[in-house]
Write an enzyme that holds these catalytic residues in place. Structure first.
Site, PDB file in Angstrom:
ATOM      1  N   GLY A   8       0.943  -1.205   0.177  1.00 12.70           N
ATOM      2  CA  GLY A   8      -0.062  -0.075  -0.121  1.00 12.70           C
ATOM      3  C   GLY A   8       1.064   1.279  -0.015  1.00 12.70           C
ATOM      4  CB  ALA A  84      -1.801  -3.382   1.198  1.00 12.53           C
ATOM      5  CE1 TYR A 190      -9.810  -0.985   8.135  1.00 13.94           C
ATOM      6  CE2 TYR A 190     -10.557   0.482   9.828  1.00 13.94           C
ATOM      7  CZ  TYR A 190      -9.604   0.163   8.978  1.00 13.94           C
ATOM      8  OH  TYR A 190      -8.248   0.751   8.972  1.00 13.94           O
TER       9      TYR A 190
END
Length: 380
Positions: A8, A84, A190
């Site tokens: 990421g 990421a 999440y």
């Protein structure tokens, strides 16, 4: 340990981290899939974040869900900074397979490779999140007891009552900073994926003699943050609405608060985790230790932009959102010597000055994201 892989690494935190590590003499490899949600259409040409690191790092366009991409990226690396991830709290409540595949599956794949192949990795730094805590820590004033309220009920919030409560306690709870020993009870998919991700890294790395560090980042903001991603932080969303001359709908009663931490402080904390042995096999909060409510955020941004847009405290809410959470920084301060340098008043001005130089447009993406949540029953 001079060779660092940042997954990421073309994102907001990753690109800023890469640039500072380069200045310190590190050799950087970036693995990033250039997600359209973050980088926009045709990111190889149009992404400012990618351009900021272009020709300065070894860039691999790939995905953490691909074993081949991991195998290529891990060659000759001393440190992995694993950033990421899919990051939209609300979006995670209906893009469930995607969030699990990337956040949990991608991390599991990395650890599987580290456990079963020859490599040179000596340390893994993983980006965890304040979302793993769910609601923050509270004090019962009459007893001095710490409590951790569960997720708020839809029926309660539909009546306009947005405060947290704990079963059997009938007095107003006092919000206090959340430390690393606080209860972990995420209220979103999440948050669950970040919890599992952190726990896997800390457990597996210890078993295979790799140092591991987890940073539980609070709400990160600053210049370079995506202004077109409707699932990103509220500072970017509100800024885009203000610059487009659109009124702002403030959820709940506007008193919900977060700990907003400036990008430079997040980068500095992460580098301490890379460089210091004192960080090894520990988890740390990264924030400012100061809660800022949403109404203050809106008023500050409108003032910074000199705008005349209106705002409405609507009482709308999203299922899975928390009421309050801010970081206790005692541990990272004592172990690593970290103290945030940028307070909200300074950081918001720097962020707004940067936004003023950008071509800002959310288009219809924000309204579409709200409609998406409504259709899924997540937005009331």
């Amino acid at each position: 340990m001079k060779n660092v892989l940042i997954t990421g690494g073309a994102g907001f935190i990753g690109s800023n981290l890469a640039l500072k590590l380069l200045k310190k003499g590190f050799t950087i490899t970036v693995l990033d899939n250039l997600s359209e949600q973050i980088h926009g259409v045709n990111p190889e040409k149009n992404s400012p974040l990618l351009r900021s690191i272009e020709n300065k790092v070894t860039f691999i366009k790939g995905c953490v869900t691909s074993r081949n991409d991991w195998m290529e990226a891990l060659k000759n690396q001393d440190v992995v900074v694993h950033l990421a991830a899919e990051t939209g709290t609300g979006q995670s409540m209906y893009e469930i397979e995607k969030y699990n595949s990337v956040n949990i599956g991608g991390t599991a794949l990395m650890l599987d490779i580290l456990a079963n192949t020859k490599h040179s990795v000596k340390k893994v730094v993983v980006a965890s999140s304040r979302a793993i805590y769910g609601e923050g820590r509270y004090l019962v004033p009459s007893t001095g007891q710490y409590v951790y309220p569960e997720a708020r009920m839809e029926e309660q919030m539909l009546k306009g009552d947005f405060n947290v409560s704990t079963h059997g306690i009938h007095e107003l709870l006092k919000l206090v900073p959340t430390d690393e020993q606080s209860k972990i009870h995420p209220t979103s998919v999440y948050g669950i994926t970040k919890q599992v991700q952190e726990q896997m890294v800390m457990l597996v790395c210890k078993s295979i003699n790799i140092a591991a560090v987890a940073f539980r980042y609070q709400n990160v903001y600053g210049p370079g943050q995506s202004l077109s991603n409707p699932y990103t932080g509220i500072l970017s969303i509100f800024s885009s609405l203000i610059k487009s001359g659109k009124s702002i709908n403030i959820f709940e009663d506007g008193e919900e608060s977060r700990d907003f931490v400036f990008i430079d402080d997040v980068v500095d904390a992460t580098i301490l985790g890379i460089e210091m042995d004192e960080a090894n096999n520990e988890v740390f909060n990264v924030g400012t230790g100061v809660p800022i409510n949403v109404l203050t955020v809106v008023k500050s941004l409108i003032n910074c932009y000199g705008a005349s847009v209106g705002y409405k405290v609507s009482g709308n809410f999203r299922l899975g959102d928390i009421r309050h959470n801010y970081a206790d920084l005692t541990k990272i301060g004592s172990r690593l010597g970290f103290q945030p340098k940028v307070q909200f008043e300074e950081g918001i001005k720097e962020f707004a000055n940067w936004v003023n130089k950008q071509n800002v447009s959310l288009g219809d993406s924000y309204e579409q994201s709200i409609d998406e949540m409504k259709n899924k029953g997540m937005y009331k």
